[in-house]
Design an enzyme around this catalytic site. Structure first.
Site, mmCIF file in Angstrom:
data_model
loop_
_atom_site.group_PDB
_atom_site.id
_atom_site.type_symbol
_atom_site.label_atom_id
_atom_site.label_comp_id
_atom_site.label_asym_id
_atom_site.label_seq_id
_atom_site.Cartn_x
_atom_site.Cartn_y
_atom_site.Cartn_z
ATOM 1 C CD GLU A 105 -9.377 6.356 -26.062
ATOM 2 O OE1 GLU A 105 -10.538 6.795 -26.149
ATOM 3 O OE2 GLU A 105 -9.130 5.169 -25.785
ATOM 4 C CB SER A 491 23.211 -3.322 32.582
ATOM 5 O OG SER A 491 23.199 -4.268 33.616
#
Length: 851
Positions: A105, A491
């Site tokens: 860049e 239960s």
């Protein structure tokens, strides 16, 4: 000769005069040009100045950062948001990554003041030659200015604004700060913003671990992320990578050997998600919803971090145990057949994967690879009853007969076909099937279970959710059964009934007759006739034995005749249960209400911690931008010293504040002095103490009964864990539609549920002890590995008395039926000389082992 010299001088004077004129003219033009240029620049500046933002405002612009959710030990659970971004500092960026972006860049980045005149001239000459503005001269600072403040329109006015902003940025920030902003801001394609997120998305690596070639690949993406990212086009990405590597070599950032090695790196086209460390999608969804309620849509972009209460090791154990248990259940119910069948050419099926027809390769991607199962295409059956397979991507393997032989054909929920004698009775070439890895390093045939399960595990000291999983796989079903499924606990609810009975004058030695009960009820049926699991009756039973053997009719009689429904509901509500779990009729005794696994874990936590009501919570901290802590959980915690001694005034111990107290006396008592809230109330004023659900004595007695359930009752399979501090209870609802097991020690309270979302029966013999308990055992085996025993000590007010195992009355040491039993002081029964009634129904001695 003299004449020639004279002529030369004359010509020289003429030339000097002309040269001076041209020099003056050139200087004048240069001054005019410079002045014009300066005027143009100044004019341009004042022209664009009104629209230029202040460069320092970059500091105030928040980048869109997704919501990140972590375990309490810092492991990533999820990243939720449209943009994937991980912020890094300059120091965290490897040097070769920095150099790759400079090469691609702006290689003069550390030299120019924001605008590179060489780049501008290069772009200008290109425009004069071709009339095209395709040659960019933008520096990193200019790109940063454009991405923060400007648009991407191709106009000279935008370039002018970009240049001035770049200069202003350079005045405001250091070069390192600018480059860091750039690397964190830029878009890399595939929802990846910032170089660290891109490293994860494309390479599944942390930024610090990417290679030179991978760094060049990322740097090459920026000019056109949608075109150059390796997922979209590995070919384009390779061309751009090679260009960047060439630039790095030319600029001396890498040497020839590094360049050659980087060129040989393969560019993959796989898209990776966030580097999730722990599988907890159901918890992530719980957190997401809460955050959305608190902060709205900015939840997904403001960079919030949420620290949950999950323990990564326990969460991993929970997911593993649940999936393994469901897969085992699915095997027991039979093989449902292949997902699909393809007509294979036998020769082509054994050829290279790349030569396969596209529809074959596509078929391997048409079905979800859920629960860590893989999709495989069976290509060949072998004489040794094994089968060859190929998975997506072309990798192959062999299914041994040991991984296939389980596959008896599924007929109905209650029936299976005969066991297969050979592989051809199970598989055919062209079958698309699920396979799973085994602990032995081979593969086994598998299938996604039709049934579902949930696990909820709490720290009983404060209610923190340590592990929670709401189903087999979140990608298949987002319904969180641990929290949203309200099912009959069966239960497993009985311990709360027994606790209520103890609080209403009963003892563990109270004898209740296990005999038929017939009740008229408007809310149930016209006439309700509850039965035991075995269909038999066992006569008079002590409370302890009735819970250990899970006798239904004793639970019903305890509720209706020894406790009272109203008393029981009032008592059980203190554990945190809502109205849905507490029907005002006899079905309450058998868990006939509706509760979620998390509700049940919350209730069991009160027994585990000695009787305190804690509230489950999963969010420990919320951290906002700038690492500011926005929320910190303040749960109610178990605090024994916070309790005031009954009958004691809430005042200090005056003997400890008397000025005349000698120092020697203070030293003597200092080590053993443990003041509670009665003696030193101000010490506990700021503690968010959990209220009591039941007394310590009540919690201890229930806990001790439930320990016997594991020692010799319906939960005895858990004895394989070799721990003496575990208490638990099985549960199975009507017609085996729900299977439960809940258990705990002082460190963890954990509940497991298994069932179908459509409420169909689980099948023959699929009860709590067979279907849910193995999942609980596997989880606890991992969760408590190496942990010391953590069992509630016997609290004050508990006495141990010799009683008759038959009558529950106190007896002497010489009685052949004598056993020790615990009682709360003041509740020891008086000896009764009346003999108990004989069992008129049968002489059955077996237990309801599987209920």
């Amino acid at each position: 000769m003299q004449k020639f010299r004279s002529s030369n001088k004359h010509l020289s004077r003429i030339f000097d005069q002309r040269y001076k004129k041209w020099l003056v003219l050139f200087a004048g033009l240069l001054i005019i040009g410079m002045t014009s240029l300066s005027a143009a620049v100044i004019g341009a500046y004042y022209f664009v100045k009104p629209g230029l933002p202040a460069a320092e405002t970059i500091r105030d612009i928040s980048l869109q950062i997704p919501l990140r959710i972590f375990t309490r030990d810092g492991r990533l659970i999820a990243e939720i948001g449209e943009r994937r971004r991980i912020l890094v500092t300059y120091e965290e960026v490897p040097q070769h990554v920095v150099e790759a972006f400079l090469a691609a860049e702006d290689h003069r980045f550390f030299e120019h003041p924001g605008v590179d005149y060489q780049g501008v001239l290069r772009a200008g000459l290109n425009y004069l030659r071709s009339g095209s503005r395709s040659q960019g001269g933008s520096t990193i600072s200019q790109q940063l200015a454009r991405d923060y403040f400007l648009t991407r329109e191709r106009r000279f006015t935008r370039k002018i604004r970009e240049a001035f902003l770049a200069y202003k940025i350079e005045q405001e920030f250091s070069k390192q700060e600018i480059l860091t902003l750039f690397l964190n801001k830029m878009f890399f394609g595939q929802r990846a913003y910032g170089v660290a997120a891109a490293a994860q998305v494309y390479f599944n690596k942390d930024l610090q671990n990417i290679s030179i070639g991978e760094a060049a690949t990322l740097a090459g993406v920026l000019p056109a992320p949608s075109r150059y990212n390796p997922v979209r086009s590995a070919k384009n990405a390779r061309v751009r990578r090679n260009y960047v590597l060439g630039r790095m070599l030319d600029l001396g950032y890498i040497n020839k050997d590094e360049y050659d090695e980087a060129l040989t790196e393969t560019i993959g086209s796989t898209l990776f998600g966030a580097a999730v460390d722990v599988s907890a999608p159901y918890v992530a969804e719980m957190v997401r919803r809460e955050m959305l309620t608190r902060y709205g849509e900015e939840t997904y972009s403001a960079g919030y971090e949420v620290v949950t209460t999950l323990d990564s090791r326990l969460q991993t154990a929970g997911v593993y145990a649940l999936r393994n248990g469901l897969l085992e259940y699915s095997r027991r119910r039979g093989y449902r057949g292949p997902l699909a069948h393809l007509d294979l050419d036998p020769q082509l099926a054994t050829a290279d994967y790349e030569q396969w027809p596209p529809e074959w390769r596509q078929a391997l991607s048409d079905y979800p690879a859920a629960g860590e199962l893989n999709i495989a295409l069976i290509t060949q059956l072998n004489k040794n009853n094994s089968a060859n397979f190929v998975v997506a991507g072309g990798n192959g393997g062999t299914l041994p007969w040991s991984g296939i032989s389980w596959a008896r054909p599924f007929l109905t929920t209650e029936k299976r076909g005969p066991a297969p004698n050979g592989v051809e009775q199970v598989l055919k070439p062209g079958d698309l099937v699920y396979i799973m890895p085994t602990n032995g390093g081979s593969w086994a045939l598998a299938q996604i279970p039709d049934a579902q399960a949930a696990i909820a595990s709490l720290d009983p000291r404060d209610g923190a959710i340590m592990s929670l999983t709401g189903g087999f796989d979140f990608s298949l079903s987002k319904f969180n059964r641990a929290v949203q499924a309200f099912r009959q606990p069966g239960s497993s609810f009985k311990p709360f009934i027994y606790s209520a009975a103890l609080a209403n004058g009963n003892t563990l030695a109270t004898v209740v007759n296990d005999a038929p009960v017939v009740i008229s009820s408007k809310e149930l049926e016209a006439v309700w006739r509850p039965v035991n699991y075995t269909g038999k009756f066992y006569g008079p039973l002590r409370m302890r034995e009735a819970l250990v053997r899970s006798i239904n009719l004793v639970s019903v009689r305890l509720l209706l005749f020894n406790t009272g429904i109203g008393n029981a509901v009032k008592h059980i509500a203190k554990f945190g249960f809502g109205d849905a779990a507490l029907p005002r009729n006899g079905s309450l005794a058998l868990g006939g209400g509706a509760a979620s696994p998390l509700d049940m874990a919350q209730g069991y936590a009160a027994f585990a911690n000695g009787g305190f009501a804690v509230t489950p919570y999963v969010i420990d901290q919320i951290i906002g931008p700038q690492d500011k802590v926005l929320y910190r959980a303040d749960p109610k915690i178990v605090c024994l010293p916070c309790e005031k001694t009954p009958g004691e005034p809430a005042t200090k111990d005056e003997s400890l504040t008397d000025d005349s107290l000698e120092l020697e006396l203070m030293a003597d008592i200092a080590e053993d002095y443990r003041p509670d809230a009665s003696a030193e109330p101000e010490l506990y004023a700021d503690i968010n103490a959990a209220p009591r659900a039941v007394s310590a004595q009540n919690a201890f007695l229930v806990q001790d009964m439930m320990r016997d359930v594991i020692k010799r009752g319906t939960g005895r399979r858990a004895r394989v864990l070799g721990r003496s501090d575990l208490s638990g209870k099985t549960g199975t609802s009507n017609d085996r539609r729900d299977a439960w097991f809940g258990g705990y020690n002082g460190s963890l309270a954990t509940v497991v549920w298994v069932g179908y979302d459509n409420d169909q029966p689980l099948g023959d013999s699929e009860e709590g002890s067979r279907t849910a308990l193995p999942i609980w055992i596997e989880y606890i085996r991992i969760a408590l590995a190496g942990a010391p025993l953590n069992q509630m000590p016997i609290p004050e007010g508990i006495v141990s008395v010799l009683i008759s195992a038959r009558t529950g009355e106190p007896v002497g040491a010489g009685d052949p039926d004598a056993i020790f039993e615990y009682f709360i002081e003041g509740t020891v029964p008086q000896r009764n000389t009346t003999e108990p009634a004989i069992d008129i129904f049968n002489n059955a001695s077996e237990t309801d082992d599987l209920f």
